[in-house]
Design an enzyme around this catalytic site. Sequence first.
Site, mmCIF file in Angstrom:
data_model
loop_
_atom_site.group_PDB
_atom_site.id
_atom_site.type_symbol
_atom_site.label_atom_id
_atom_site.label_comp_id
_atom_site.label_asym_id
_atom_site.label_seq_id
_atom_site.Cartn_x
_atom_site.Cartn_y
_atom_site.Cartn_z
ATOM 1 N N ASP A 18 -18.379 -8.110 -1.247
ATOM 2 C CA ASP A 18 -17.715 -8.419 0.024
ATOM 3 C C ASP A 18 -18.579 -7.875 1.165
ATOM 4 O OD1 ASP A 18 -15.599 -9.289 1.794
ATOM 5 O OD2 ASP A 18 -15.046 -7.191 2.037
ATOM 6 N N SER A 19 -18.303 -8.353 2.363
ATOM 7 C CA SER A 19 -19.009 -7.830 3.530
ATOM 8 C C SER A 19 -18.699 -6.352 3.733
ATOM 9 C CB SER A 19 -18.594 -8.611 4.781
ATOM 10 O OG SER A 19 -17.210 -8.448 5.010
ATOM 11 N N TYR A 50 -18.805 -10.241 8.710
ATOM 12 C CA TYR A 50 -19.545 -11.495 8.551
ATOM 13 C C TYR A 50 -18.880 -12.640 9.320
ATOM 14 C CZ TYR A 50 -22.429 -10.012 4.487
ATOM 15 O OH TYR A 50 -23.327 -9.425 3.646
ATOM 16 N N GLY A 51 -17.606 -12.429 9.657
ATOM 17 C CA GLY A 51 -16.755 -13.521 10.142
ATOM 18 C C GLY A 51 -17.285 -14.320 11.317
ATOM 19 N N CYS A 81 -14.976 -12.451 -0.862
ATOM 20 C CA CYS A 81 -15.059 -12.597 0.592
ATOM 21 C C CYS A 81 -14.890 -14.088 0.881
ATOM 22 C CB CYS A 81 -16.429 -12.102 1.040
ATOM 23 S SG CYS A 81 -16.787 -12.385 2.779
ATOM 24 N N ASN A 82 -13.900 -14.412 1.680
ATOM 25 C CA ASN A 82 -13.659 -15.830 1.991
ATOM 26 C C ASN A 82 -14.795 -16.421 2.817
ATOM 27 O OD1 ASN A 82 -10.592 -16.516 1.270
ATOM 28 N ND2 ASN A 82 -10.765 -14.390 1.874
ATOM 29 N N THR A 83 -15.323 -15.607 3.745
ATOM 30 C CA THR A 83 -16.385 -16.101 4.611
ATOM 31 C C THR A 83 -17.608 -16.471 3.769
ATOM 32 O OG1 THR A 83 -15.524 -14.550 6.248
ATOM 33 C CG2 THR A 83 -17.632 -15.577 6.733
ATOM 34 N N GLU A 166 -12.469 -2.458 9.206
ATOM 35 C CA GLU A 166 -13.746 -1.754 8.970
ATOM 36 C C GLU A 166 -13.799 -0.444 9.764
ATOM 37 O OE1 GLU A 166 -16.661 -2.442 6.956
ATOM 38 O OE2 GLU A 166 -15.183 -3.736 5.993
ATOM 39 N N CYS A 200 -8.451 -13.800 4.273
ATOM 40 C CA CYS A 200 -9.574 -12.861 4.430
ATOM 41 C C CYS A 200 -9.194 -11.640 3.621
ATOM 42 C CB CYS A 200 -9.767 -12.495 5.897
ATOM 43 S SG CYS A 200 -10.954 -11.140 6.133
ATOM 44 N N THR A 201 -10.123 -11.149 2.822
ATOM 45 C CA THR A 201 -9.772 -10.062 1.903
ATOM 46 C C THR A 201 -9.526 -8.732 2.614
ATOM 47 O OG1 THR A 201 -12.133 -9.680 1.472
ATOM 48 C CG2 THR A 201 -10.949 -11.138 -0.038
ATOM 49 N N HIS A 202 -9.882 -8.658 3.880
ATOM 50 C CA HIS A 202 -9.556 -7.450 4.642
ATOM 51 C C HIS A 202 -8.076 -7.413 5.046
ATOM 52 C CE1 HIS A 202 -13.890 -7.046 5.086
ATOM 53 N NE2 HIS A 202 -13.752 -5.924 5.760
HETATM 54 N N1 DGL Z 1 -13.431 -9.957 3.928
HETATM 55 C C1 DGL Z 1 -14.142 -11.096 4.341
HETATM 56 C C2 DGL Z 1 -13.391 -12.385 4.140
HETATM 57 O O1 DGL Z 1 -12.602 -12.484 3.223
HETATM 58 C C3 DGL Z 1 -14.926 -11.073 5.587
HETATM 59 C C4 DGL Z 1 -14.511 -10.281 6.753
HETATM 60 C C5 DGL Z 1 -15.670 -10.186 7.703
HETATM 61 O O2 DGL Z 1 -16.671 -9.591 7.300
HETATM 62 O O3 DGL Z 1 -15.589 -10.740 8.794
HETATM 63 O O4 DGL Z 1 -13.611 -13.347 4.848
#
Ligand code: DGL
Length: 282
Positions: A18-19, A50-51, A81-83, A166, A200-202
């Site tokens: 993941d990011s 990463y978004g 990570c979805n992104t 984060e 988003c996994t966050h």
């Molecule tokens: N956790 C990541 C996701 O699922 C990315 C969040 C990020 O880095 O912007 O998209």
Amino acid sequence: MSEMMTLPQTPGPIGIFDSGYGGLTIYNAIKGLMPQYDYLYIGDNARAPYGTRSFDVVYDFTLQAVKFLFESGCHLVILACNTASAKALRNIQQLDLPNMDPARRVLGIIRPTVECVGDVTKSRHVGVLATEGTIKSMSYPLEIRKLFPDIEVVGKACPMWASLVEANEHLTPGADYFVKRDIDALLSRDPQIDTIILGCTHYPLLLDRVKQFVPQGITVLTQGEAVAHSLQDYLVRHTEVEAKCTKGGNTRFYTTESVTKFKEQASRFLNCQVQAGKIVLV
Ligand code: DGL
């Protein structure tokens, strides 16, 4: 396109990338369901979020992480990570894997999430909250329409949410402002939404806050369980991949940022102490 690589052929851990910290929510669910395997987690915290990054940059960074995981012995990597799943998965599967090692596998987390939506929504109106990159990629509407053409999908980018997690600022009144603002904006665009995907996994770290601002009757879906069950099913169906996953019950965590910070944060997210190492991704 990647060059031919010489990779370890002996079995190894399952790689999870993941990011940053968000993938720990996926790791937690996978580890809970399948504690027997070894895992290797990478959080690219130094370059998160990463978004808001471009397609090319997310692809480059994700490919670097996948290479690192392969070189560390992983035969199976989950982009938690979805992104990265939205912007890098297809290229890596189609352009890079054939050169790196066609027998290794990289899986994303959007498809397994989408598979459960059809059973949950009654109104057939679904909302997606995710990073700008995931929303702009249209991956969720496209994947949902492939499986459930009758479902209407509306997405809303939440540019601040992953950064708040984060920075460990996600349980503050300041974070509440952004959470409420983005939920209200989503629901105002389609008041018939009865299911919201936290894409988003966050975002599971914000789940209590999200529930506070979502009207009763709306189901909020997180991804951990769905991804874990889908992976379990995948390993049952792909015995040749499963045979390459070691079963020692151990996890190694790596971060591209400060190890002290990662250990502190990850231990809070996972409710246990973790050890971590620092890596540089190139
Ligand atoms: N956790 C990541 C996701 O699922 C990315 C969040 C990020 O880095 O912007 O998209």
